[in-house]
Scaffold this active site. Structure first.
Site, PDB file in Angstrom:
ATOM      1  N   TYR A   1      -2.633  -1.383  10.239  1.00 16.20           N
ATOM      2  CA  TYR A   1      -2.686  -1.654   8.801  1.00 16.20           C
ATOM      3  C   TYR A   1      -1.426  -1.103   8.130  1.00 16.20           C
ATOM      4  CZ  TYR A   1      -4.116  -1.340   3.902  1.00 16.20           C
ATOM      5  OH  TYR A   1      -4.161  -1.447   2.531  1.00 16.20           O
TER       6      TYR A   1
ATOM      7  N   SER B   1       0.855  -1.183   0.000  1.00 16.11           N
ATOM      8  CA  SER B   1       0.000   0.000   0.000  1.00 16.11           C
ATOM      9  C   SER B   1       0.889   1.231   0.000  1.00 16.11           C
ATOM     10  CB  SER B   1      -0.888   0.016   1.258  1.00 16.11           C
ATOM     11  OG  SER B   1      -1.551   1.260   1.405  1.00 16.11           O
TER      12      SER B   1
END
Length: 257
Positions: free
Chosen positions: A151, A138
């Protein structure tokens, strides 16, 4: 990574980025196996598509991953590409003590899951021609979102792990990293229609164009993710952190995929 003639396993392939890439990879002439928790979503993803297959997988279970790896190799021995895409994103408040169940689940799914599945399949992949592993991280691996700290940390860890894996498998298995920006998916509530996020189809089309390059770049980066990926190198880290923190406070979820 060659663009056609592969047998590809993609986790989290029943929806979002996983399903979009699975369909495009299938359209490009690859056999594709989608894996994930929800059988109904997997069946929908493969509906009407020959040479697409669905196999349920509990990515949180070490024993389940080991059993899945044995079954998938037995049923699809030609697998030569693994795409570790499954992931979850949970918002959290770090300012005080809290229930850590979401943080622990995020680590199991986003970090332990890819490590375990790669470990279970790596010896098989080393025996296959044109083998590749693609780890989906990400933009938040490079500039974290404070409200999704675990995350972001799992994606940063997977980025680091990918670098080590690439070196360890040099000359045996090609190891790539795909780092999405904020994309319109169902990763978090309301994200599918959130203004300013990259439309899923546009993202998937851009990724496929990058995969068609030879040689394939080690990091598969669409244009929008450059704001986060290169922030530190360009001396913009603090500004980028402030920008995605402000976006989150306005109801967005920052740069998650």
């Amino acid at each position: 990574m060659k663009s056609t003639g592969n047998t590809i396993l993609i986790t989290g392939g029943g929806s979002g980025i996983g399903a979009a890439l699975a369909h495009r990879l299938h359209d490009a002439g690859n056999v594709v196996i989608v894996a994930g928790r929800r059988r109904d979503a997997l069946d929908q993803a493969i509906a009407g598509r020959a040479n697409m297959h669905a196999m349920p997988l509990d990515i949180d279970s070490a024993a389940g991953i080991a059993d899945f790896a044995r079954r998938v190799v037995a049923e699809h021995p030609a697998i030569n590409v693994l795409i570790n895409n499954a992931g979850i994103m949970r918002h959290e408040n770090l300012s005080g003590a809290r229930d850590l169940a979401d943080a622990e689940a995020t680590i199991r799914t986003n970090l332990l899951g890819p490590i375990r599945l790669t470990d279970a399949l790596v010896d098989h992949l080393k025996r296959r021609a044109d083998a590749a592993i693609v780890n989906v991280t990400s933009g938040l691996a490079f500039v974290p979102l404070v409200t999704a700290a675990t995350y972001s940390a799992t994606k940063a860890a997977l980025h680091s792990y990918t670098i080590s894996l690439r070196d360890a498998l040099a000359g045996q298995v090609e190891v790539l990293e795909l780092a999405p920006p904020a994309v319109q998916t169902d990763l978090t509530p309301g994200q599918r229609t959130r203004t300013g996020y990259q439309p899923l189809d546009d993202f998937a089309d851009e990724v496929m164009a990058i995969l068609d390059r030879q040689p394939t770049p080690r990091e598969i980066l669409v244009e929008r993710v450059g704001f986060l990926r290169h922030a530190e190198a360009e001396g913009r880290f603090d500004d980028a952190l402030a920008a995605i923190t402000a976006l989150a406070s306005d109801g967005g979820s920052g740069g998650g995929s």
